[in-house]
Design a protein around this motif. Structure first.
Motif, mmCIF file in Angstrom:
data_model
loop_
_atom_site.group_PDB
_atom_site.id
_atom_site.type_symbol
_atom_site.label_atom_id
_atom_site.label_comp_id
_atom_site.label_asym_id
_atom_site.label_seq_id
_atom_site.Cartn_x
_atom_site.Cartn_y
_atom_site.Cartn_z
ATOM 1 N N LEU A 148 0.825 -1.202 0.000
ATOM 2 C CA LEU A 148 0.000 0.000 0.000
ATOM 3 C C LEU A 148 0.864 1.259 0.000
ATOM 4 C CD1 LEU A 148 -2.831 -0.995 2.505
ATOM 5 C CD2 LEU A 148 -3.105 -0.539 0.059
ATOM 6 N N ALA A 149 1.987 1.211 0.700
ATOM 7 C CA ALA A 149 2.894 2.364 0.729
ATOM 8 C C ALA A 149 3.427 2.671 -0.665
ATOM 9 C CB ALA A 149 4.044 2.097 1.697
ATOM 10 N N VAL A 150 3.754 1.647 -1.430
ATOM 11 C CA VAL A 150 4.222 1.852 -2.807
ATOM 12 C C VAL A 150 3.109 2.468 -3.653
ATOM 13 C CG1 VAL A 150 4.963 0.674 -4.913
ATOM 14 C CG2 VAL A 150 5.991 0.063 -2.706
ATOM 15 N N ALA A 151 1.892 1.950 -3.501
ATOM 16 C CA ALA A 151 0.758 2.513 -4.247
ATOM 17 C C ALA A 151 0.555 3.980 -3.887
ATOM 18 C CB ALA A 151 -0.509 1.707 -3.961
ATOM 19 N N ARG A 152 0.648 4.293 -2.607
ATOM 20 C CA ARG A 152 0.467 5.670 -2.155
ATOM 21 C C ARG A 152 1.514 6.603 -2.769
ATOM 22 N NH1 ARG A 152 1.736 6.200 3.955
ATOM 23 N NH2 ARG A 152 3.829 5.906 3.076
ATOM 24 N N GLU A 153 2.791 6.177 -2.765
ATOM 25 C CA GLU A 153 3.846 7.037 -3.295
ATOM 26 C C GLU A 153 3.726 7.218 -4.802
ATOM 27 O OE1 GLU A 153 5.725 8.830 -1.404
ATOM 28 O OE2 GLU A 153 4.726 7.889 0.317
ATOM 29 N N LEU A 154 3.328 6.170 -5.500
ATOM 30 C CA LEU A 154 3.111 6.297 -6.942
ATOM 31 C C LEU A 154 1.945 7.232 -7.234
ATOM 32 C CD1 LEU A 154 3.695 2.707 -8.360
ATOM 33 C CD2 LEU A 154 4.826 4.806 -9.122
ATOM 34 N N TRP A 155 0.875 7.122 -6.452
ATOM 35 C CA TRP A 155 -0.277 8.008 -6.652
ATOM 36 C C TRP A 155 0.148 9.463 -6.443
ATOM 37 C CZ3 TRP A 155 -2.703 11.839 -4.047
ATOM 38 C CH2 TRP A 155 -3.953 12.250 -4.521
ATOM 39 N N ARG A 156 0.912 9.722 -5.387
ATOM 40 C CA ARG A 156 1.359 11.087 -5.107
ATOM 41 C C ARG A 156 2.243 11.621 -6.229
ATOM 42 N NH1 ARG A 156 2.958 10.353 1.336
ATOM 43 N NH2 ARG A 156 0.829 10.570 2.179
ATOM 44 N N ASP B 142 -4.811 3.810 -13.198
ATOM 45 C CA ASP B 142 -4.866 3.228 -11.861
ATOM 46 C C ASP B 142 -4.397 1.778 -11.861
ATOM 47 O OD1 ASP B 142 -5.932 5.626 -11.112
ATOM 48 O OD2 ASP B 142 -7.835 4.841 -10.364
ATOM 49 N N ALA B 143 -4.789 1.035 -12.886
ATOM 50 C CA ALA B 143 -4.445 -0.385 -12.939
ATOM 51 C C ALA B 143 -2.932 -0.590 -12.935
ATOM 52 C CB ALA B 143 -5.054 -1.035 -14.184
ATOM 53 N N SER B 144 -2.181 0.341 -13.528
ATOM 54 C CA SER B 144 -0.728 0.212 -13.542
ATOM 55 C C SER B 144 -0.148 0.425 -12.150
ATOM 56 C CB SER B 144 -0.118 1.227 -14.512
ATOM 57 O OG SER B 144 -0.411 0.877 -15.847
ATOM 58 N N ILE B 145 -0.683 1.387 -11.422
ATOM 59 C CA ILE B 145 -0.205 1.624 -10.062
ATOM 60 C C ILE B 145 -0.482 0.417 -9.186
ATOM 61 C CG2 ILE B 145 -0.593 3.026 -7.986
ATOM 62 C CD1 ILE B 145 -0.986 5.434 -9.762
ATOM 63 N N VAL B 146 -1.674 -0.126 -9.293
ATOM 64 C CA VAL B 146 -2.032 -1.304 -8.493
ATOM 65 C C VAL B 146 -1.159 -2.500 -8.881
ATOM 66 C CG1 VAL B 146 -3.878 -2.951 -7.977
ATOM 67 C CG2 VAL B 146 -4.385 -0.495 -8.081
ATOM 68 N N ALA B 147 -0.869 -2.648 -10.171
ATOM 69 C CA ALA B 147 -0.020 -3.749 -10.625
ATOM 70 C C ALA B 147 1.376 -3.644 -10.021
ATOM 71 C CB ALA B 147 0.060 -3.763 -12.151
ATOM 72 N N VAL B 148 1.946 -2.431 -9.994
ATOM 73 C CA VAL B 148 3.271 -2.239 -9.389
ATOM 74 C C VAL B 148 3.217 -2.532 -7.891
ATOM 75 C CG1 VAL B 148 5.073 -0.555 -8.874
ATOM 76 C CG2 VAL B 148 3.988 -0.572 -11.126
ATOM 77 N N ALA B 149 2.123 -2.118 -7.247
ATOM 78 C CA ALA B 149 1.982 -2.371 -5.814
ATOM 79 C C ALA B 149 1.942 -3.868 -5.514
ATOM 80 C CB ALA B 149 0.725 -1.701 -5.289
ATOM 81 N N HIS B 150 1.360 -4.632 -6.392
ATOM 82 C CA HIS B 150 1.330 -6.091 -6.203
ATOM 83 C C HIS B 150 2.708 -6.713 -6.456
ATOM 84 C CE1 HIS B 150 -2.801 -7.047 -5.281
ATOM 85 N NE2 HIS B 150 -3.259 -6.325 -6.310
ATOM 86 N N GLU B 151 3.388 -6.248 -7.497
ATOM 87 C CA GLU B 151 4.644 -6.872 -7.910
ATOM 88 C C GLU B 151 5.841 -6.442 -7.055
ATOM 89 O OE1 GLU B 151 5.174 -9.178 -10.135
ATOM 90 O OE2 GLU B 151 3.093 -9.313 -10.827
ATOM 91 N N LEU B 152 5.839 -5.200 -6.575
ATOM 92 C CA LEU B 152 6.959 -4.633 -5.819
ATOM 93 C C LEU B 152 8.298 -4.848 -6.527
ATOM 94 C CD1 LEU B 152 6.246 -5.349 -2.022
ATOM 95 C CD2 LEU B 152 5.681 -3.331 -3.406
ATOM 96 N N THR C 12 9.057 4.115 6.651
ATOM 97 C CA THR C 12 8.578 3.459 7.883
ATOM 98 C C THR C 12 7.144 3.884 8.196
ATOM 99 O OG1 THR C 12 9.511 5.267 9.216
ATOM 100 C CG2 THR C 12 10.902 3.313 8.848
ATOM 101 N N ASP C 13 6.620 4.824 7.400
ATOM 102 C CA ASP C 13 5.241 5.299 7.572
ATOM 103 C C ASP C 13 4.316 4.427 6.737
ATOM 104 O OD1 ASP C 13 2.936 6.737 8.040
ATOM 105 O OD2 ASP C 13 3.410 8.297 6.553
ATOM 106 N N LEU C 14 4.019 3.257 7.275
ATOM 107 C CA LEU C 14 3.205 2.294 6.530
ATOM 108 C C LEU C 14 1.720 2.535 6.802
ATOM 109 C CD1 LEU C 14 5.272 -0.973 7.079
ATOM 110 C CD2 LEU C 14 5.312 0.590 5.116
ATOM 111 N N PRO C 15 0.927 2.622 5.760
ATOM 112 C CA PRO C 15 -0.508 2.866 5.959
ATOM 113 C C PRO C 15 -1.216 1.601 6.432
ATOM 114 C CG PRO C 15 -0.039 2.586 3.624
ATOM 115 C CD PRO C 15 1.294 2.579 4.333
#
Length: 397
Positions: A213-221, A240-250, A286-289
């Motif tokens: 979720l932290a990765v998704a948040r930073e990409l959205w920002r 949006d689908a690309s951001i979510v895909a990156v968040a899943h793959e890390l 370290t600020d994990l949502p």
């Protein structure tokens, strides 16, 4: 064939404002935005019509100052179709009505099945409006003549539609209902921005690990910042689908991100350094949502039967009663009372009497006519639901 031009100068605006001031009756107003193309929701064309004055098309960016037009028509009734969609961008340039007549809302209150402008115009006036430019990029310059003609027609007929609907409201004894609804739209406060707007990403519910979720948040920002800089709709930069895909793959390297086939969009590669920096921030923070965001939203009604069966019984009974009342009023049940308001009083009910229900609905924003039409019905439904679920009452029966 009539040629249409958009007024682009302050001097032209003043001349048009003077003509509109001398016109007769209400003014029809519409605005065209570039939703889906631009980040902003600003108006890129404003159309105004008044009997005795004619139709005027205004190009807001080069004009800038709309005070002469506001002074000319601010105290006149404005006719808009789906006013809630246009009021914000009109107010952004200083155009703000004192009273409105919303033709879409009037059509809903009268029970029409199709309430789009084209359908309402055709039903009332027998005229077919072409809607081929409704989703156009209105930030395009110069605006094609066919687009300007389309925009002009949107207001040319609106006052005639208003008059016909106003007569129907009188015949249906709904004039006061419509007045309250129009006033509610005009004075509705803008919703506050959500604390975590990135959580509105389509598909984000499938991401259930804080680091992801932290990765998704930073990409959205990062995407939002770039969208503001360029005034491009975020979804046209990377979806949006690309951001979510990156968040899943890390992905753990810049190259891995670039090779991720599900990471697409017009700027997915041209701004790769920007996106990789965002991924790195998400991986390192370290600020994990939290997975779930605390809030005052109610659980989905489908879960009520297990989580709070007595509330489920109240909601079911009230819904059935409301459907019957809506049919009597010949309007959609959601216009009789906003479903969210009914869910809230069913989940945490006041005393099961009309006065208490009415007070609770008023606190939630229901209009007086809605309270008058529904408070007693809801109270009776809550009592019925309570009695039917009470084992003691079943034994007596």
């Amino acid at each position: 064939m009539t040629e249409f031009t958009a007024i682009e100068t302050y001097e032209g605006l003043v001349q048009a404002a003077n003509a509109l001031r001398d016109g007769d009756g209400p003014v029809a107003v519409d605005a065209e935005r570039a939703s889906g193309f631009r980040y902003s929701q600003r108006a890129y064309l404003i159309q105004v019509y008044r009997r005795g004055a004619g139709t005027f098309l205004f190009d807001p960016p080069p004009i800038g100052d709309f005070r002469p037009l506001q002074e000319a028509i601010g105290d006149v009734e404005w006719v808009l179709h789906a006013a809630s969609q246009d009021l914000a961008c009109l107010r952004e340039v200083g155009l703000d009505p004192s009273t409105i007549f919303d033709t879409e809302l009037a059509a809903r209150l009268l029970g029409r099945e199709k309430v789009g402008l084209g359908a309402v115009v055709e039903d009332i006036l027998g005229i077919t409006l072409a809607k081929e430019h409704s989703a156009a990029d209105w930030s395009t310059r110069p605006l094609p003549q066919s687009w300007l003609k389309y925009a002009a027609l949107d207001v040319d007929l609106l006052v005639d539609v208003r008059d016909a609907l106003a007569n129907e409201l009188v015949e249906a004894d709904k004039t006061e209902i419509a007045r309250q609804e129009f006033d509610a739209v005009l004075h509705r406060e803008a919703k506050p921005a959500p604390a975590d707007p990135w959580r509105r990403l389509s598909g984000i519910h499938s991401v259930r690990i804080p680091r992801n979720l932290a990765v998704a948040r930073e990409l959205w920002r990062a995407r939002d910042e770039f969208a503001i800089e360029t005034d491009i709709a975020p979804g046209r930069i990377i979806p949006d689908a690309s951001i979510v895909a990156v968040a899943h793959e890390l992905p753990r390297t810049r190259r891995a991100l670039s090779e991720l086939r599900t990471f697409s969009g017009r700027a997915s590669r041209t701004e790769l350094d920007r996106w990789w920096a965002a991924v790195e921030r998400g991986l390192a923070t370290t600020d994990l949502p939290p997975v779930r965001q605390p809030g005052d939203s109610l659980p989905p009604p489908r879960s009520w039967a297990q989580r709070k069966p007595e509330a489920d019984a109240r909601l079911r009974a009230a819904r059935a009663a409301m459907m019957a009342v809506a049919e009597e009023h010949h309007m959609p049940v959601e216009n009789l009372l906003t479903p969210e308001l009914l869910r809230r009083v069913a989940w945490t009910p006041p005393n099961a009497d009309a006065a208490s229900i009415g007070s609770a609905l008023a606190d939630l924003g229901a209009r007086p006519w809605q309270i008058e039409a529904t408070a007693q019905i809801i109270a009776d439904a809550f009592v019925e639901a309570s009695q039917s679920s009470d084992p003691a009452s079943e034994q007596v029966s």
